[in-house]
Design a protein around this motif. Sequence first.
Motif, PDB file in Angstrom:
ATOM      1  N   VAL A   3      83.137  53.927  62.136  1.00 43.31           N
ATOM      2  CA  VAL A   3      83.225  54.281  63.905  1.00 43.31           C
ATOM      3  C   VAL A   3      82.039  54.341  64.655  1.00 43.31           C
ATOM      4  CG1 VAL A   3      83.731  56.387  65.202  1.00 43.31           C
ATOM      5  CG2 VAL A   3      85.179  56.278  63.175  1.00 43.31           C
ATOM      6  N   TYR A   4      80.941  54.825  63.933  1.00 46.65           N
ATOM      7  CA  TYR A   4      79.782  54.721  64.699  1.00 46.65           C
ATOM      8  C   TYR A   4      79.133  53.156  64.963  1.00 46.65           C
ATOM      9  CZ  TYR A   4      74.749  54.190  65.209  1.00 46.65           C
ATOM     10  OH  TYR A   4      73.463  53.645  65.792  1.00 46.65           O
ATOM     11  N   VAL A   5      79.461  52.335  63.923  1.00 47.60           N
ATOM     12  CA  VAL A   5      78.953  50.716  64.049  1.00 47.60           C
ATOM     13  C   VAL A   5      79.978  50.060  65.251  1.00 47.60           C
ATOM     14  CG1 VAL A   5      79.304  48.461  62.961  1.00 47.60           C
ATOM     15  CG2 VAL A   5      78.359  50.677  61.846  1.00 47.60           C
ATOM     16  N   ALA A   6      81.245  50.766  65.422  1.00 46.44           N
ATOM     17  CA  ALA A   6      82.156  50.141  66.611  1.00 46.44           C
ATOM     18  C   ALA A   6      81.632  50.611  67.838  1.00 46.44           C
ATOM     19  CB  ALA A   6      83.401  50.822  66.192  1.00 46.44           C
ATOM     20  N   SER A   7      80.863  51.578  67.975  1.00 41.63           N
ATOM     21  CA  SER A   7      80.606  52.409  69.251  1.00 41.63           C
ATOM     22  C   SER A   7      79.443  51.597  70.073  1.00 41.63           C
ATOM     23  CB  SER A   7      80.226  53.762  68.989  1.00 41.63           C
ATOM     24  OG  SER A   7      78.630  53.644  68.305  1.00 41.63           O
ATOM     25  N   GLU A   8      79.368  52.011  71.217  1.00 40.11           N
ATOM     26  CA  GLU A   8      78.364  51.545  72.069  1.00 40.11           C
ATOM     27  C   GLU A   8      76.997  52.024  71.778  1.00 40.11           C
ATOM     28  OE1 GLU A   8      76.655  49.493  75.008  1.00 40.11           O
ATOM     29  OE2 GLU A   8      78.854  49.712  74.912  1.00 40.11           O
ATOM     30  N   GLN A   9      76.676  53.015  71.185  1.00 37.04           N
ATOM     31  CA  GLN A   9      75.544  53.689  70.480  1.00 37.04           C
ATOM     32  C   GLN A   9      74.909  52.476  69.457  1.00 37.04           C
ATOM     33  OE1 GLN A   9      78.134  55.480  71.268  1.00 37.04           O
ATOM     34  NE2 GLN A   9      77.689  57.461  71.775  1.00 37.04           N
ATOM     35  N   ALA A  10      75.732  51.751  68.838  1.00 32.47           N
ATOM     36  CA  ALA A  10      75.443  50.825  67.807  1.00 32.47           C
ATOM     37  C   ALA A  10      75.086  49.666  68.405  1.00 32.47           C
ATOM     38  CB  ALA A  10      76.146  50.947  66.621  1.00 32.47           C
TER      39      ALA A  10
END
Length: 259
Positions: free
Chosen positions: A233-240
Motif C-alpha cells: 500500500v505504501y509503495v502504491a502511494s504518492e508518498q513513495a
Amino acid sequence: MHIDLTGKTAIVTGSTEGIGYAIAAGLRNAGASVVINGRTLQKVDAAVARLGSDVRGVAADLATVDGHDRLVKAIPAADIVVSNLGIFQPADFFDTDDATWDRHWQVNVMAGVRLARAYLPGMEAKGWGRFIMLASESAFNIPVEMIHYGVSKTADVALARGLAKRMAGTGVTVNAVLPGPTLSEGVEAMLETERARTNRPIADVAAEFVTSNRPTSIIQRAATVEEVANMIVYVASEQASATTGAALRVDGGVIDTLM
C-alpha cells in the motif's frame, strides 16, 4: 502519514485469498477502486462479496495468454498493478521435472511480463503509475527444497529493476516487494500435517518452521499477510514517488545482508 488512493484503479492478481487478498483490502481501505483476480469465478465472487463496495472481479488464469487477454479486455487500464499471482511447490531439484519448472515460470514470471506490457504504456501516457512485483526472500536466499521457485523469484526482482529503468523519467515506478515466510492460506496448507500431528496453534507451527528452515529470521516467526500488504500500500502511494527499481524486503530479516 495519510495514504489516499481515491480515484485510482488498482489490479491485484491472485487476490482471492492470502497476501493478495490482504493487499486488495489495504488498497481499498486507502480509497482505491480495486479489481480482484483469481482463476475461478466462485472464488472471485466470494472475495468481491467480502470486500464490499467499489470492488470488481475478473476470473482469469493469468498463467495463460488467453487468461491475460480476458483480464485486459475487462480492465484495459489501471493506475496500480500488483503482480501478486504466484505458486510454490517444495520438491528436490532432481525430482523437479520440466513441467514443474515451466509452470513456475509461467505463473511467477511470465504473468508479470504480460501485465507490464499491457499496462505500463497507459501509465506512462498519464504520467503516473505504480507497478509492483511480488517476489520473495527466496530470490536471494534460494531455498534448497525448491530451487525452481527461488529462480523464478530472482527473475521477478530482475524484471522489476529492468522495467523501472525502462520507465525512467515517466512518473511511473516499478518495484519488487520481497516477503519472507508469511502465514497465508498456502503456507497453512503446507504446515497442516504438522499442525494436525501436534495439535498446536498454526502460528506456533509456523514459528517453528521459520526457526528451523529460515534460521536467519530476526523476528523468529511468520509474518501476517497484513504486514506484507502494508508495504505494498505504501509503495502504491504518492508518498513513495522516489522509490523505484528497489527490492523492498518484508522478510523479517531473513536475508542476512546490510542492503
